[in-house]
Design a protein around this motif. Structure first.
Motif, mmCIF file in Angstrom:
data_model
loop_
_atom_site.group_PDB
_atom_site.id
_atom_site.type_symbol
_atom_site.label_atom_id
_atom_site.label_comp_id
_atom_site.label_asym_id
_atom_site.label_seq_id
_atom_site.Cartn_x
_atom_site.Cartn_y
_atom_site.Cartn_z
ATOM 1 N N SER A 157 0.458 -0.854 -0.016
ATOM 2 C CA SER A 157 -0.397 -0.045 -0.213
ATOM 3 C C SER A 157 0.505 1.528 0.201
ATOM 4 C CB SER A 157 -1.316 0.399 1.421
ATOM 5 O OG SER A 157 -1.498 1.235 1.018
ATOM 6 N N ASP A 158 2.221 1.159 0.796
ATOM 7 C CA ASP A 158 2.930 2.453 0.588
ATOM 8 C C ASP A 158 3.271 2.643 -0.509
ATOM 9 O OD1 ASP A 158 4.126 4.309 2.888
ATOM 10 O OD2 ASP A 158 6.198 3.406 2.383
ATOM 11 N N THR A 159 3.568 1.678 -0.989
ATOM 12 C CA THR A 159 4.550 1.530 -2.068
ATOM 13 C C THR A 159 3.957 1.898 -3.371
ATOM 14 O OG1 THR A 159 5.774 -0.225 -2.011
ATOM 15 C CG2 THR A 159 5.215 0.076 -5.055
ATOM 16 N N CYS A 160 2.457 1.981 -3.164
ATOM 17 C CA CYS A 160 1.295 2.616 -4.099
ATOM 18 C C CYS A 160 1.060 3.835 -4.555
ATOM 19 C CB CYS A 160 -0.196 1.319 -3.850
ATOM 20 S SG CYS A 160 0.268 -0.207 -4.648
ATOM 21 N N SER A 165 2.141 9.383 -5.967
ATOM 22 C CA SER A 165 2.964 10.753 -5.197
ATOM 23 C C SER A 165 3.081 11.855 -6.231
ATOM 24 C CB SER A 165 3.158 11.238 -3.984
ATOM 25 O OG SER A 165 3.955 12.231 -3.696
ATOM 26 N N LYS A 166 4.337 10.372 -6.972
ATOM 27 C CA LYS A 166 5.693 10.719 -7.823
ATOM 28 C C LYS A 166 4.956 11.131 -8.702
ATOM 29 C CE LYS A 166 9.695 8.906 -5.361
ATOM 30 N NZ LYS A 166 10.601 7.409 -5.434
ATOM 31 N N GLU A 181 -5.980 16.154 -8.163
ATOM 32 C CA GLU A 181 -5.790 15.227 -8.905
ATOM 33 C C GLU A 181 -5.536 13.559 -8.137
ATOM 34 O OE1 GLU A 181 -4.944 18.022 -12.631
ATOM 35 O OE2 GLU A 181 -2.886 16.603 -11.124
ATOM 36 N N ALA A 182 -4.244 13.647 -7.420
ATOM 37 C CA ALA A 182 -3.330 12.811 -6.892
ATOM 38 C C ALA A 182 -5.218 11.815 -5.809
ATOM 39 C CB ALA A 182 -2.374 12.799 -6.165
ATOM 40 N N THR A 183 -5.844 12.740 -4.625
ATOM 41 C CA THR A 183 -6.533 11.878 -4.077
ATOM 42 C C THR A 183 -7.303 12.062 -5.099
ATOM 43 O OG1 THR A 183 -5.613 14.253 -2.430
ATOM 44 C CG2 THR A 183 -8.148 12.994 -2.407
ATOM 45 N N LEU A 184 -8.067 12.501 -5.630
ATOM 46 C CA LEU A 184 -8.977 11.303 -6.546
ATOM 47 C C LEU A 184 -8.565 10.837 -7.270
ATOM 48 C CD1 LEU A 184 -11.976 11.685 -7.808
ATOM 49 C CD2 LEU A 184 -11.274 13.083 -10.168
ATOM 50 N N PHE A 185 -7.340 9.947 -7.485
ATOM 51 C CA PHE A 185 -6.757 8.631 -8.340
ATOM 52 C C PHE A 185 -6.839 7.554 -7.014
ATOM 53 C CE2 PHE A 185 -4.236 5.724 -9.946
ATOM 54 C CZ PHE A 185 -3.858 5.549 -11.151
ATOM 55 N N CYS A 186 -6.542 7.818 -5.985
ATOM 56 C CA CYS A 186 -6.908 7.253 -4.831
ATOM 57 C C CYS A 186 -8.215 6.347 -3.907
ATOM 58 C CB CYS A 186 -5.891 7.505 -3.775
ATOM 59 S SG CYS A 186 -4.096 7.353 -4.092
ATOM 60 N N LYS A 187 -9.066 7.477 -4.963
ATOM 61 C CA LYS A 187 -10.661 7.595 -5.155
ATOM 62 C C LYS A 187 -10.541 5.762 -3.719
ATOM 63 C CE LYS A 187 -15.219 9.110 -4.765
ATOM 64 N NZ LYS A 187 -15.689 10.369 -5.671
ATOM 65 N N ASP A 188 -11.155 5.703 -3.579
ATOM 66 C CA ASP A 188 -12.288 3.330 -2.845
ATOM 67 C C ASP A 188 -11.149 3.220 -3.442
ATOM 68 O OD1 ASP A 188 -14.590 4.946 -2.348
ATOM 69 O OD2 ASP A 188 -14.996 4.688 -4.744
ATOM 70 N N ALA A 189 -9.725 3.248 -3.168
ATOM 71 C CA ALA A 189 -8.500 2.349 -3.739
ATOM 72 C C ALA A 189 -7.806 1.413 -1.913
ATOM 73 C CB ALA A 189 -7.505 2.806 -4.254
ATOM 74 N N LYS A 190 -7.204 0.709 -2.292
ATOM 75 C CA LYS A 190 -6.553 0.330 -1.065
ATOM 76 C C LYS A 190 -5.369 0.827 -1.130
ATOM 77 C CE LYS A 190 -8.349 -4.453 -2.953
ATOM 78 N NZ LYS A 190 -7.342 -5.429 -3.797
ATOM 79 N N TYR A 191 -4.808 2.268 -1.088
ATOM 80 C CA TYR A 191 -4.193 2.949 -0.669
ATOM 81 C C TYR A 191 -4.733 4.704 -1.138
ATOM 82 C CZ TYR A 191 -4.224 2.821 -5.845
ATOM 83 O OH TYR A 191 -4.430 3.242 -7.062
ATOM 84 N N THR A 192 -4.064 4.867 0.037
ATOM 85 C CA THR A 192 -4.721 7.127 -0.095
ATOM 86 C C THR A 192 -3.384 7.356 -0.046
ATOM 87 O OG1 THR A 192 -3.813 6.819 2.065
ATOM 88 C CG2 THR A 192 -6.040 6.484 2.361
ATOM 89 N N HIS A 193 -3.418 8.613 -0.536
ATOM 90 C CA HIS A 193 -2.797 9.689 -1.297
ATOM 91 C C HIS A 193 -2.641 10.017 0.778
ATOM 92 C CE1 HIS A 193 -0.983 12.999 -2.677
ATOM 93 N NE2 HIS A 193 -1.814 13.855 -2.964
ATOM 94 N N LYS A 194 -1.187 9.936 0.787
ATOM 95 C CA LYS A 194 -0.251 9.930 2.416
ATOM 96 C C LYS A 194 0.406 11.056 2.219
ATOM 97 C CE LYS A 194 1.368 5.520 3.287
ATOM 98 N NZ LYS A 194 1.641 4.751 4.647
#
Length: 200
Positions: A157-160, A165-166, A181-194
């Motif tokens: 998850s951290d790798t994703c 981010s990059k 945009e990155a937050t939207l990309f991660c919406k409902d994903a198993k990882y977050t835009h942290k």
């Protein structure tokens, strides 16, 4: 591969950050623009927009009329709302096609949110942004895609999160847009835009 259309979240994000004007205005480079960032031409330059507010770089009516006449546009400033909507549809179609044309790993597919986020990035940065090393590295990573079976380990998850981010660290002047945009990309994903863009 499925052909996606731009979703509501993606369209709203683009419109939010592009600014809007029915009157002709200069973009950040001074190129005459109208609607939601629709480029009229790159053959003439006017006042550069440095604030993000189209009203701060409006062409005068005389400038707009002269530009319209010189390019035989068939319209002048201000345009109608329906004309602005038409331009937005035409302009987003180019970005939609570019994202739909991407080669993904075998068996992988975007979610609507992932697709919308990449269309927003492409609309703003041009199709070439999809060819950058960071975007390509993200797209090549199978765990990025939501239908991948099973939970991700914390390390996966951290790798994703880092890859996203990059991938969206494009144009330091637009950090707010890139993070959205990155937050939207991660919406409902198993990882977050942290990891905010440009922090890695």
């Amino acid at each position: 591969m499925a052909n996606f259309s731009l979703g509501t979240d993606g369209a709203n994000l683009i419109k939010k950050h592009e600014g809007f004007s029915l009157k002709f205005y200069g973009d950040p480079y001074g190129y005459p623009t109208v609607g939601w960032g629709h480029l009229i031409t790159k053959t003439k330059v006017y006042k550069k927009n440095t604030t993000g507010n189209p009203n701060d770089s409006l062409l005068s009516q005389a400038e707009a009329d002269a530009l319209s006449k010189s390019l035989n546009l068939g319209y002048t400033s201000p345009i109608s709302q329906s004309k602005a909507n038409s331009f937005f549809t035409i302009d987003t179609a180019k970005a939609v096609k570019a994202v739909n044309d991407l080669e993904l790993p075998t068996g992988c597919q975007f979610t609507q949110s992932q697709f919308d986020a990449l269309v927003s990035l492409t609309y703003n940065g041009g199709p070439g942004v999809l060819e950058t090393d960071d975007v390509q590295a993200m797209l090549a990573h199978r765990f990025i895609y939501q239908f991948f079976a099973g939970p991700l380990t914390p390390a996966q998850s951290d790798t994703c999160s880092k890859l996203v981010s990059k991938a969206f660290s494009y144009d330091k002047n637009l950090k707010t847009r890139r993070n959205e945009e990155a937050t939207l990309f991660c919406k409902d994903a198993k990882y977050t835009h942290k990891y905010p863009v440009y922090t890695l």
